[in-house]
Design a protein around this motif. Structure first.
Motif, mmCIF file in Angstrom:
data_model
loop_
_atom_site.group_PDB
_atom_site.id
_atom_site.type_symbol
_atom_site.label_atom_id
_atom_site.label_comp_id
_atom_site.label_asym_id
_atom_site.label_seq_id
_atom_site.Cartn_x
_atom_site.Cartn_y
_atom_site.Cartn_z
ATOM 1 N N ALA A 31 20.404 -12.512 -95.858
ATOM 2 C CA ALA A 31 20.419 -12.732 -98.111
ATOM 3 C C ALA A 31 21.804 -11.530 -98.546
ATOM 4 O O ALA A 31 22.830 -12.441 -99.335
ATOM 5 C CB ALA A 31 19.683 -13.162 -98.647
ATOM 6 N N ARG A 32 21.473 -10.664 -98.310
ATOM 7 C CA ARG A 32 22.102 -10.156 -98.731
ATOM 8 C C ARG A 32 23.717 -9.706 -98.590
ATOM 9 O O ARG A 32 24.515 -9.355 -99.415
ATOM 10 C CB ARG A 32 21.441 -8.161 -98.866
ATOM 11 C CG ARG A 32 22.061 -6.732 -99.482
ATOM 12 C CD ARG A 32 21.645 -5.450 -99.124
ATOM 13 N NE ARG A 32 22.325 -4.748 -99.654
ATOM 14 C CZ ARG A 32 21.244 -3.461 -99.356
ATOM 15 N NH1 ARG A 32 20.565 -2.815 -99.276
ATOM 16 N NH2 ARG A 32 22.337 -3.012 -100.239
ATOM 17 N N ARG A 33 24.134 -9.836 -97.563
ATOM 18 C CA ARG A 33 25.350 -9.610 -97.210
ATOM 19 C C ARG A 33 26.140 -11.377 -97.150
ATOM 20 O O ARG A 33 27.484 -10.898 -97.677
ATOM 21 C CB ARG A 33 25.159 -9.859 -95.542
ATOM 22 C CG ARG A 33 26.398 -9.357 -94.279
ATOM 23 C CD ARG A 33 26.336 -9.681 -93.145
ATOM 24 N NE ARG A 33 26.617 -10.951 -92.955
ATOM 25 C CZ ARG A 33 25.027 -11.804 -92.216
ATOM 26 N NH1 ARG A 33 24.343 -11.481 -91.952
ATOM 27 N NH2 ARG A 33 25.259 -13.076 -92.075
ATOM 28 N N LYS A 34 25.169 -12.399 -97.481
ATOM 29 C CA LYS A 34 25.688 -13.632 -98.205
ATOM 30 C C LYS A 34 26.048 -13.267 -99.083
ATOM 31 O O LYS A 34 27.245 -13.294 -99.907
ATOM 32 C CB LYS A 34 24.989 -14.218 -98.142
ATOM 33 C CG LYS A 34 25.044 -14.760 -96.501
ATOM 34 C CD LYS A 34 25.394 -16.030 -95.608
ATOM 35 C CE LYS A 34 25.353 -16.178 -94.705
ATOM 36 N NZ LYS A 34 25.868 -17.731 -94.391
ATOM 37 N N LEU A 35 25.765 -12.527 -100.437
ATOM 38 C CA LEU A 35 25.833 -12.066 -101.538
ATOM 39 C C LEU A 35 27.112 -11.171 -101.504
ATOM 40 O O LEU A 35 27.928 -11.292 -102.442
ATOM 41 C CB LEU A 35 24.385 -12.326 -102.323
ATOM 42 C CG LEU A 35 25.217 -11.976 -103.994
ATOM 43 C CD1 LEU A 35 25.104 -13.078 -104.517
ATOM 44 C CD2 LEU A 35 24.704 -10.513 -104.588
#
Length: 99
Positions: A31-35
């Motif tokens: 999720a962090r990488r996608k943001l």
């Protein structure tokens, strides 16, 4: 906790998220990488959205702004209050905080 469910907020031209916009993430790191990727590369690189209530899609996210965030939930059914919030910090890093 393994899987997370999130709603993306923020960005010029995007309305508030709807329940049909709920995405599934395999981990907090994903999720962090996608943001970060949607903010930095959304103008020219497609991002995969693993929607839970509609078909998955690979789309551009050109209007994701500095105010973007993803609110994360531990369950796809419990959207009353988020468990975590992922957002951009003041120097461009990605931060995770408990809600």
């Amino acid at each position: 906790m393994g899987r997370w469910f999130g709603l993306r907020h923020g960005g010029n031209g995007y309305g508030p998220p709807q329940p049909g916009d709920l995405e599934e993430f395999a981990s907090l790191a994903e999720a962090r990488r996608k943001l970060a990727d949607r903010h930095r590369y959304g103008y020219w690189q497609r991002s995969h959205f693993a929607f839970t209530r509609r078909e998955a899609a690979d789309v551009l996210t050109p209007c994701v702004g500095d105010d973007c965030e993803i609110t994360l939930y531990g369950s796809a059914d419990g959207l009353d209050y988020p468990d975590r919030r992922i957002f951009l910090g003041p120097r461009g890093g990605v931060r995770i905080e408990r809600c």
